[in-house]
Design a protein around this motif. Sequence first.
Motif, PDB file in Angstrom:
ATOM      1  N   LEU A 161       0.830  -1.214   0.000  1.00 13.56           N
ATOM      2  CA  LEU A 161       0.000   0.000   0.000  1.00 13.56           C
ATOM      3  C   LEU A 161       0.857   1.254   0.000  1.00 13.56           C
ATOM      4  O   LEU A 161       0.621   2.194  -0.769  1.00 13.56           O
ATOM      5  N   HIS A 162       1.848   1.277   0.880  1.00  9.07           N
ATOM      6  CA  HIS A 162       2.685   2.467   0.986  1.00  9.07           C
ATOM      7  C   HIS A 162       3.600   2.619  -0.221  1.00  9.07           C
ATOM      8  O   HIS A 162       3.879   3.739  -0.663  1.00  9.07           O
ATOM      9  N   SER A 163       4.062   1.512  -0.761  1.00  8.61           N
ATOM     10  CA  SER A 163       4.924   1.580  -1.942  1.00  8.61           C
ATOM     11  C   SER A 163       4.151   2.074  -3.162  1.00  8.61           C
ATOM     12  O   SER A 163       4.673   2.845  -3.976  1.00  8.61           O
ATOM     13  N   LEU A 164       2.891   1.639  -3.298  1.00  6.19           N
ATOM     14  CA  LEU A 164       2.055   2.120  -4.399  1.00  6.19           C
ATOM     15  C   LEU A 164       1.842   3.633  -4.313  1.00  6.19           C
ATOM     16  O   LEU A 164       1.774   4.315  -5.349  1.00  6.19           O
ATOM     17  N   ALA A 165       1.736   4.157  -3.099  1.00  9.18           N
ATOM     18  CA  ALA A 165       1.560   5.596  -2.932  1.00  9.18           C
ATOM     19  C   ALA A 165       2.761   6.350  -3.492  1.00  9.18           C
ATOM     20  O   ALA A 165       2.602   7.388  -4.158  1.00  9.18           O
ATOM     21  N   VAL A 166       3.965   5.845  -3.231  1.00  2.71           N
ATOM     22  CA  VAL A 166       5.168   6.498  -3.742  1.00  2.71           C
ATOM     23  C   VAL A 166       5.237   6.379  -5.261  1.00  2.71           C
ATOM     24  O   VAL A 166       5.590   7.329  -5.964  1.00  2.71           O
ATOM     25  N   THR A 167       4.911   5.206  -5.787  1.00  2.00           N
ATOM     26  CA  THR A 167       4.945   5.010  -7.236  1.00  2.00           C
ATOM     27  C   THR A 167       3.955   5.925  -7.932  1.00  2.00           C
ATOM     28  O   THR A 167       4.247   6.501  -8.989  1.00  2.00           O
ATOM     29  N   GLU A 168       2.771   6.076  -7.345  1.00  2.00           N
ATOM     30  CA  GLU A 168       1.756   6.937  -7.968  1.00  2.00           C
ATOM     31  C   GLU A 168       2.152   8.405  -7.887  1.00  2.00           C
ATOM     32  O   GLU A 168       2.012   9.149  -8.868  1.00  2.00           O
ATOM     33  N   LYS A 169       2.651   8.839  -6.738  1.00  4.10           N
ATOM     34  CA  LYS A 169       2.951  10.256  -6.536  1.00  4.10           C
ATOM     35  C   LYS A 169       4.238  10.687  -7.226  1.00  4.10           C
ATOM     36  O   LYS A 169       4.309  11.771  -7.812  1.00  4.10           O
ATOM     37  N   ARG A 170       5.270   9.836  -7.134  1.00  9.15           N
ATOM     38  CA  ARG A 170       6.598  10.281  -7.557  1.00  9.15           C
ATOM     39  C   ARG A 170       7.232   9.407  -8.631  1.00  9.15           C
ATOM     40  O   ARG A 170       8.314   9.716  -9.110  1.00  9.15           O
ATOM     41  N   GLY A 171       6.570   8.314  -9.018  1.00  8.78           N
ATOM     42  CA  GLY A 171       7.168   7.447 -10.029  1.00  8.78           C
ATOM     43  C   GLY A 171       8.363   6.664  -9.522  1.00  8.78           C
ATOM     44  O   GLY A 171       9.174   6.173 -10.313  1.00  8.78           O
TER      45      GLY A 171
END
Length: 658
Positions: A260-270
């Motif tokens: 969940l937290h890793s997806l947030a970083v991928t979505e926000k910052r690539g």
Amino acid sequence: MIPEIGHFALILGLALALVLTVVPAWGAWQRNVSAMSLAPGLAMGMLAMVFISFVCLCIAFLQDDFSVTVVASNSNSLLPPIYKFSAVWGNHEGSLLLWGLILCLWTAAVALFSSQLPLLVLSRVLSVMGAIAVGFLSFSLLTSNPFARLLPSVPADGNDLNPLLQDPGLIIHPPLLYMGYVGFSVAFAFAIAALLGGRLDASWARWSRPWTNVAWAFLTLGIMLGSWWAYYELGWGGWWFWDPVENASFMPWLAGTALLHSLAVTEKRGLFKSWTVLLAIFAFSLSLLGTFMVRSGVLTSVHAFATDPARGLFILVFLAIVVGGSLTLYALRAPAVSSRVSFSWLSRESLLLLNNVVFLVATLTVLFGTLFPLIMDALGQGKYSVGPPYFNAVFVPLMALMAPFMGIAPISRWKRDSGQRWKAELLVPGIAALACAVTLPLFGEQYNLWVALAVLLAAWVVFGMARDFWFRVSGRSGAGGSLKRLTPSYWGMVLGHLGFAACVVGVVATSQYSIEHDLKMSPGESETLAGYEFRFVEVAPVRGPNFVADEARFEVYREGRNIAKLAPQKRRYLAGGSVMTEAAIDPGLFRDLYIAMGEPIGEQGAWAVRLHYKPMVRWMWLGAIFMGLGGFITVMDKRYRSQPRRAAVPAKGAQYAR
């Protein structure tokens, strides 16, 4: 006739799963729009067939069709109708069919609610989920047929459902748990589809993230219900005991939290693109591993189902294919889609990376402790037992290590931040948390250092979230101050972190302050525990729909005032003769009073009785409910509904953005 219809529908469901696996994948390879467009319809057809099969099995249980093997083994004519229904999944064959039905539900949901996805991506995702369905439906038909008959020797009555499973909590717990378990297959399917297309970007993370949140929320609530059931049904007053089967559901939850937290970083910052894909593979692989552990016969537990090694071998081979194939694809494609975005070590990205590392290490420690006895036994090194001392010693410090950073992460900035700003923002919350840690444990029976530490960490998380909330609504964030500007994603994060804080306080408080008395009591006697007087009034026989019981009646007094009447039971089930303990609980927000009956002692009406005082035990489950609600609220964010319009299918051989 009904079982035959169910069996035939299940075969048709498998056939549709095979077509869903092959045709859309071939269409994606050939850029054939017609073939790819078949995927949603095939997904809906597969769901329809498996649903018909499941309904047929439900009818067999409700009509007491004891010619069906699984009904004769797990039901009885005296069983109340609600438990006849839950008995459908209170066994290996039925629970596996429920697993297949939920997998089909997830597949159909993706087909139904992903109309804005590019057709190429959608066809690949549904094809991967079809392949997973092929594995599980084949498993059901080839090794665990729920419609096998006992002909011509049909028993007059069934063997009854395990009395431990004749409980309202077990009606809801398995479906919720399976919704979480199986839901990670969606994140897995999106990850494999992204690897196949060579496209790992913010769009992929945005497509995958809501499905992952929902699966994680279901799994959170499922684990919570399992803990609650163990607390009140097993009669020993514990809420978690690191049982291997409990660990089988806890490990995907830990990996899913990191995802969940890793997806947030991928979505926000690539960032973390390859890592996020690996976590998606890891979370679903742990779900399959849990299935193997529960259904292979390698574990002995009240939660385990099958003891047939052939079934375990089938899942083990399927697990090897899924994990081996996905990791091979990852090794081939991940280097081409690695992140090229930089960030400072003092930033939100670094804190979320630390979150990922802590949760991954926690997952691996639980995995090692769970598998170590099995590995040593398989190597002929003898029987080993890994219990709570190991898990508490390695798991608790990891969670304590993570809590301080949970207070910093919400107020931190993306890409680059500074320690001076962190200090300025968090000085007041830090002082307030320290004050709570010093003063709040003083209200207990005695000052406890572990409780003080738990209060410190929980208050730090709560005050850190409160500081960030004020920062946003006051307009200091630069976006204008208004509650309306707070997105569902933000509210979900707030609830999730507050739930974690509540769990920390509940776990530590009930572990440190609980009081237990095991004693012999006769009617007319009383016992004082934690300031509460328990008066044993009488024992009376009672009869239920399929059991008879001795019911002990207690009155509980506090400072001379009657505050509760409790009636624990010792039940004997008529069908199988099993004797079970039914605890009685007076619940409260800050304490539970708990009574469980043992065995009769002597001839004077005396009984072995267990009395418990459980402070703040409900905070654990309330915290888990908050976390689950946070997961559900997150998916209401409008950016998950405003996907880009479906793009035209590029020609075969076209290059994808990387």
